[in-house]
Design an enzyme around this catalytic site. Sequence first.
Site, PDB file in Angstrom:
ATOM      1  N   TYR A   1      38.868  44.602  44.022  1.00 34.89           N
ATOM      2  CA  TYR A   1      37.740  44.355  43.116  1.00 34.89           C
ATOM      3  C   TYR A   1      36.542  45.196  43.546  1.00 34.89           C
ATOM      4  CZ  TYR A   1      39.963  40.136  41.248  1.00 34.89           C
ATOM      5  OH  TYR A   1      40.814  39.245  40.632  1.00 34.89           O
TER       6      TYR A   1
ATOM      7  N   HIS B   1      46.669  39.672  37.959  1.00 41.86           N
ATOM      8  CA  HIS B   1      46.085  38.815  36.921  1.00 41.86           C
ATOM      9  C   HIS B   1      44.784  39.411  36.420  1.00 41.86           C
ATOM     10  CE1 HIS B   1      44.202  37.574  40.712  1.00 41.86           C
ATOM     11  NE2 HIS B   1      43.126  37.302  39.977  1.00 41.86           N
TER      12      HIS B   1
ATOM     13  N   HIS C   1      41.117  37.919  34.878  1.00 39.10           N
ATOM     14  CA  HIS C   1      40.298  36.725  34.627  1.00 39.10           C
ATOM     15  C   HIS C   1      39.752  36.770  33.203  1.00 39.10           C
ATOM     16  CE1 HIS C   1      39.986  35.357  38.853  1.00 39.10           C
ATOM     17  NE2 HIS C   1      40.084  36.650  39.135  1.00 39.10           N
TER      18      HIS C   1
ATOM     19  N   ARG D   1      48.100  37.234  45.821  1.00 38.27           N
ATOM     20  CA  ARG D   1      47.865  36.827  44.440  1.00 38.27           C
ATOM     21  C   ARG D   1      48.721  37.665  43.505  1.00 38.27           C
ATOM     22  NH1 ARG D   1      44.306  34.437  41.609  1.00 38.27           N
ATOM     23  NH2 ARG D   1      46.219  33.519  40.900  1.00 38.27           N
TER      24      ARG D   1
ATOM     25  N   TYR E   1      47.129  41.505  45.394  1.00 38.11           N
ATOM     26  CA  TYR E   1      46.383  41.693  46.643  1.00 38.11           C
ATOM     27  C   TYR E   1      46.570  40.498  47.572  1.00 38.11           C
ATOM     28  CZ  TYR E   1      42.957  38.895  44.032  1.00 38.11           C
ATOM     29  OH  TYR E   1      42.344  37.923  43.283  1.00 38.11           O
TER      30      TYR E   1
END
Lengths: 247, 188
Positions: free
Chosen positions: A113, A165, A167, A162, A152
């Site tokens: 991110y 995905h 959000h 995770r 990640y």
Amino acid sequence: MSTDPDTGAVPLAAGYLRDTGAHPPMDYPGYRSTALRHPKRPLHLLPHLLTEVTGPLLGEGRIGETDNDLTRQHEGEPQGQRIIVHGQVRDGDGSPIPRTLIEIWQANAGGRYRHTGDNWPCPLDPNFTGVGRTLTDEQGRYRFTTIRPGAYPWKNHDNAWRPAHIHFSLFGRAFTQRLVTQMYFPGDPLFFQDPMWNSIPDEKARERLLARFDYAATEPEWALAYEWDIVLRGRESTVFESEVDDE
Amino acid sequence: MNAPGATTPSQTVGPYLHIGLPWPDGPFALAEGTEGGFWIRGTLYDGAQAPITDGLIETWQADPEGRFDHPDDARGARAWPAFRGFGRSATDERGGFGVYTLKPGGVPGTGGAMQAPHIDVSVFARGMLNRTVTRIYFPDEAEANAADPVLSAVPEPERATLIARPAEDGYRFDIRLQGEDETVFFDI
């Protein structure tokens, strides 16, 4: 609807269906951070009155030209596989929800991110911010162009990863319809060990977070495509004032 | 395809919501400096009474006449055109949030009863698989608060957690997810 000329009483719109069972519990030991972040006392039932059946109708003037295309927000092309994510937003009665603001945020193709707190040693992409927004059209439809995010690691448990995905944040038309969720990709091998996925008690409900690979919507030599429909809470049947009075 | 009626489940905002959700004008339900405007500030605390720095607060409320800018408010358009009714504030490095707004008017409840002025609040954060919902009431509305159907349904000792405190530039409303002074949260 209009106010009663004699009493000035305001007719109440029907409330929204309670969707107990669809959502994860606030306390889920498998996801460690819930331990200190869930209310311990029982929740109080909030009747659906005017504040709850209304909500902010946002979006006008809030959407920029490239906001729904996360691959065009910088000078260069971001790294990774270009994907189209599209679908329809409806309520529990099947009615499309038009003109509702959808906001998305996600990791880059390597699973990182663009956030100062993310120190997973995978390179940042100077051409990818990972933030998008759009409004649904009159049929409740939306469409984003983006990059398929990577998986990640995180520190929830030993060797925790995770699944990929995106959000999603949606307002719907009422305070009760507000939803923040995550879209996942079909066939991801990481679900078995992911506490967020597994926190949803009902397997069928879990699968509602899975996008569908959509070959028909792919763009030749350009982008793969996924379809993901989102369902917000539906309305109760109409409530008449006399019934409400009897409560 | 999902069948109608099957709600999409909630998931956490995760630790990096700050890249996607905050807006520069998010905390301003109306333009700063507008007559009658004030701040509601507070801190979001976890169960160890540590400030939550990766959270987000959203507020939704009526205008000073108790009206909503929404088709389901049968009384028609609001009389406060510069007022959005919605505030959004990410928590900062000290867990603090703030929304600049107007005091809502009383809002019709059921059977002709009025609700006291209140603001609905959503709380989002890493570690929360679903939002929690609470309400802010005002300390200078003792009579209306006593008659409010939602507030009166809350046991007296816990009621205080729903009432803001006066502050220099408006009000203060801390939110505690757990602990002795755990904020009252609602099932909506």
